[in-house]
Design an enzyme around this catalytic site. Structure first.
Site, PDB file in Angstrom:
ATOM      1  N   HIS A  75       0.945  -1.060   0.025  1.00  0.00           N
ATOM      2  CA  HIS A  75      -0.129  -0.057   0.010  1.00  0.00           C
ATOM      3  C   HIS A  75       0.787   1.228  -0.111  1.00  0.00           C
ATOM      4  CE1 HIS A  75      -3.641   2.265   0.666  1.00  0.00           C
ATOM      5  NE2 HIS A  75      -2.970   3.083   1.357  1.00  0.00           N
ATOM      6  N   CYS A  76       0.817   2.128  -1.059  1.00  0.00           N
ATOM      7  CA  CYS A  76       1.536   3.171  -1.045  1.00  0.00           C
ATOM      8  C   CYS A  76       0.944   4.374  -0.514  1.00  0.00           C
ATOM      9  CB  CYS A  76       2.050   3.434  -2.758  1.00  0.00           C
ATOM     10  SG  CYS A  76       3.050   4.744  -2.781  1.00  0.00           S
TER      11      CYS A  76
END
Length: 124
Positions: A75-76
């Site tokens: 998850h950025c």
């Protein structure tokens, strides 16, 4: 400016693109499958109890998004989206475009500083 424009387009593509969210199944169907797996003493590793969903071998539940993502990488926080198999290519394009843009900006800064230092050195 052209590189910056391409970086913004790549960012938008990663931000808006579905990373590979799995489709939820009916809760009743999930409970029936779970009961059957328990009765048959099967491995429960492919059941997501948060989403009440079935997983494939490459699916992971993202705790930040609260969704299961097929081909989950991470998850950025910078784009506020998961990186999965559907947007991984766009993410790499965004990274390399941004990296290239930063390298060009640093090279221009160094050239400007060298040019000013050279002019000042000749002037004195």
């Amino acid at each position: 400016t052209v590189l910056f424009f391409f970086a913004i387009i790549a960012f938008s593509a990663v931000f808006c693109k579905n990373p590979g969210y799995t489709e939820n199944i009916d809760t009743g169907e999930f409970c029936r499958l779970l009961d059957r797996a328990i009765k048959e003493e099967r491995n429960l590793d492919y059941f997501c109890f948060f989403c009440r969903n079935l997983w494939s071998s490459s699916t992971v539940h993202c705790m930040t998004c609260g969704k299961c993502v097929e081909g989950f990488d991470h998850h950025c926080p910078f784009i506020n989206n998961c990186i999965g198999y559907k947007n991984h290519g766009s993410f790499l394009t965004f990274l390399f475009t941004t990296l290239f843009y930063i390298m060009v900006q640093i090279a221009l800064l160094i050239c400007t500083l060298v040019r000013r230092h050279t002019i000042c050195w000749y002037a004195s």
